[in-house]
Design a protein around this motif. Structure first.
Motif, PDB file in Angstrom:
ATOM      1  N   CYS A  28       1.462   1.553  -5.045  1.00  0.00           N
ATOM      2  CA  CYS A  28       0.270   0.717  -4.973  1.00  0.00           C
ATOM      3  C   CYS A  28       0.459  -0.344  -6.051  1.00  0.00           C
ATOM      4  N   LEU A  29       0.592  -1.601  -5.608  1.00  0.00           N
ATOM      5  CA  LEU A  29       0.904  -2.700  -6.513  1.00  0.00           C
ATOM      6  C   LEU A  29      -0.185  -3.760  -6.492  1.00  0.00           C
ATOM      7  N   ASN A  30      -0.250  -4.522  -7.559  1.00  0.00           N
ATOM      8  CA  ASN A  30      -1.279  -5.554  -7.647  1.00  0.00           C
ATOM      9  C   ASN A  30      -0.958  -6.816  -6.849  1.00  0.00           C
ATOM     10  N   ASP A  31       0.132  -6.839  -6.091  1.00  0.00           N
ATOM     11  CA  ASP A  31       0.390  -7.971  -5.212  1.00  0.00           C
ATOM     12  C   ASP A  31      -0.204  -7.754  -3.816  1.00  0.00           C
ATOM     13  N   GLU A  32      -0.853  -6.613  -3.606  1.00  0.00           N
ATOM     14  CA  GLU A  32      -1.559  -6.353  -2.353  1.00  0.00           C
ATOM     15  C   GLU A  32      -2.940  -7.006  -2.452  1.00  0.00           C
ATOM     16  N   PRO A  33      -3.357  -7.725  -1.419  1.00  0.00           N
ATOM     17  CA  PRO A  33      -4.657  -8.409  -1.487  1.00  0.00           C
ATOM     18  C   PRO A  33      -5.830  -7.496  -1.877  1.00  0.00           C
ATOM     19  N   ASN A  34      -5.856  -6.284  -1.350  1.00  0.00           N
ATOM     20  CA  ASN A  34      -6.976  -5.384  -1.648  1.00  0.00           C
ATOM     21  C   ASN A  34      -6.913  -4.791  -3.054  1.00  0.00           C
ATOM     22  N   TRP A  35      -5.784  -4.922  -3.726  1.00  0.00           N
ATOM     23  CA  TRP A  35      -5.598  -4.257  -5.018  1.00  0.00           C
ATOM     24  C   TRP A  35      -5.325  -5.221  -6.160  1.00  0.00           C
ATOM     25  N   SER A  36      -5.336  -6.512  -5.909  1.00  0.00           N
ATOM     26  CA  SER A  36      -4.949  -7.494  -6.927  1.00  0.00           C
ATOM     27  C   SER A  36      -5.911  -7.558  -8.111  1.00  0.00           C
ATOM     28  N   ARG A  37      -7.158  -7.200  -7.919  1.00  0.00           N
ATOM     29  CA  ARG A  37      -8.145  -7.284  -9.005  1.00  0.00           C
ATOM     30  C   ARG A  37      -8.659  -5.916  -9.453  1.00  0.00           C
ATOM     31  N   LYS A  38      -8.015  -4.864  -9.005  1.00  0.00           N
ATOM     32  CA  LYS A  38      -8.465  -3.511  -9.364  1.00  0.00           C
ATOM     33  C   LYS A  38      -7.867  -3.092 -10.701  1.00  0.00           C
ATOM     34  N   PRO A  39      -8.579  -2.247 -11.438  1.00  0.00           N
ATOM     35  CA  PRO A  39      -8.011  -1.729 -12.687  1.00  0.00           C
ATOM     36  C   PRO A  39      -6.839  -0.792 -12.403  1.00  0.00           C
ATOM     37  N   LEU A  40      -5.983  -0.657 -13.405  1.00  0.00           N
ATOM     38  CA  LEU A  40      -4.768   0.148 -13.239  1.00  0.00           C
ATOM     39  C   LEU A  40      -5.042   1.571 -12.783  1.00  0.00           C
ATOM     40  N   GLN A  97      -7.163   2.660 -10.765  1.00  0.00           N
ATOM     41  CA  GLN A  97      -7.369   2.718  -9.318  1.00  0.00           C
ATOM     42  C   GLN A  97      -6.053   2.555  -8.571  1.00  0.00           C
ATOM     43  N   LEU A  98      -5.157   1.709  -9.069  1.00  0.00           N
ATOM     44  CA  LEU A  98      -3.840   1.581  -8.452  1.00  0.00           C
ATOM     45  C   LEU A  98      -3.069   2.895  -8.555  1.00  0.00           C
ATOM     46  N   LYS A  99      -3.180   3.538  -9.709  1.00  0.00           N
ATOM     47  CA  LYS A  99      -2.500   4.820  -9.903  1.00  0.00           C
ATOM     48  C   LYS A  99      -3.036   5.869  -8.932  1.00  0.00           C
ATOM     49  N   SER A 100      -4.346   5.932  -8.813  1.00  0.00           N
ATOM     50  CA  SER A 100      -4.968   6.900  -7.910  1.00  0.00           C
ATOM     51  C   SER A 100      -4.575   6.640  -6.454  1.00  0.00           C
ATOM     52  N   MET A 101      -4.555   5.378  -6.042  1.00  0.00           N
ATOM     53  CA  MET A 101      -4.185   5.067  -4.655  1.00  0.00           C
ATOM     54  C   MET A 101      -2.726   5.387  -4.388  1.00  0.00           C
ATOM     55  N   ALA A 102      -1.846   5.155  -5.339  1.00  0.00           N
ATOM     56  CA  ALA A 102      -0.435   5.526  -5.150  1.00  0.00           C
ATOM     57  C   ALA A 102      -0.330   7.028  -4.913  1.00  0.00           C
ATOM     58  N   GLN A 103      -1.091   7.810  -5.679  1.00  0.00           N
ATOM     59  CA  GLN A 103      -1.083   9.260  -5.505  1.00  0.00           C
ATOM     60  C   GLN A 103      -1.652   9.653  -4.144  1.00  0.00           C
ATOM     61  N   THR A 104      -2.747   9.024  -3.757  1.00  0.00           N
ATOM     62  CA  THR A 104      -3.363   9.319  -2.458  1.00  0.00           C
ATOM     63  C   THR A 104      -2.401   9.000  -1.326  1.00  0.00           C
ATOM     64  N   ARG A 105      -1.756   7.850  -1.407  1.00  0.00           N
ATOM     65  CA  ARG A 105      -0.799   7.457  -0.364  1.00  0.00           C
ATOM     66  C   ARG A 105       0.364   8.440  -0.278  1.00  0.00           C
ATOM     67  N   ALA A 106       0.898   8.850  -1.434  1.00  0.00           N
ATOM     68  CA  ALA A 106       2.036   9.780  -1.430  1.00  0.00           C
ATOM     69  C   ALA A 106       1.628  11.131  -0.853  1.00  0.00           C
TER      70      ALA A 106
END
Length: 155
Positions: free
Chosen positions: A94-106, A108-117
């Protein structure tokens, strides 16, 4: 050599029961995930399907990563049988170059990477049952760059 260890008819009958139970739960969701008219399962749906078979997902690692200008997290998850045997492994970003994740705090990106995996690890094992139930095999969390159909408002 590969060999059939159980009668295909018995395996299919069990899978059809699981598919029906899954479809019954999804039909009661107030806001199922749809993209381009197709239904997708969210992590909790994959987790439920796994529980039908005594399988759960476990995140084994998460790491901060950068790819050029993009930054975020990579996670690794495994699907485990009740006795601890690993039946699947998956990685996700989950990276901040994704439109839905570009303004999210870190966090949340960490949590989404875990959810996706975790969703992907379960999908690797159970996608055939999801398809049998009429759903797309890609976890909804991986569909972030597809414009979703409008969700009905909660009434």
């Amino acid at each position: 050599a590969l060999a059939i260890d159980r009668a295909p008819e018995a395996v299919l009958a069990e899978a059809q029961n699981a598919a029906k139970a899954l479809a019954d739960v999804i039909a009661r969701k107030p806001r199922p995930v749809k993209f381009n008219g197709e239904l997708y399962l969210e992590y909790e749906d994959w987790a439920m399907l796994g529980r039908f078979y005594g399988v759960t997902a476990k995140v084994t690692s998460t790491a901060y990563v950068t790819y050029g200008e993009a930054a975020g997290f990579e996670a690794v998850a495994v699907a485990l049988m009740a006795d601890g045997r690993e039946v699947s492994r998956a990685e996700a970003l989950c990276l901040n170059d994704e439109p839905n994740w570009s303004r999210k705090p870190l966090y949340q990106l960490k949590s989404m990477a875990q959810t996706r995996a975790a969703a992907k690890a379960l999908r690797n094992v159970f996608s055939w049952i999801a398809v049998l139930a009429g759903y797309r095999p890609t976890p909804a969390e991986e569909m972030t760059n597809v414009a979703p159909a409008p969700r009905p408002s909660a009434a």
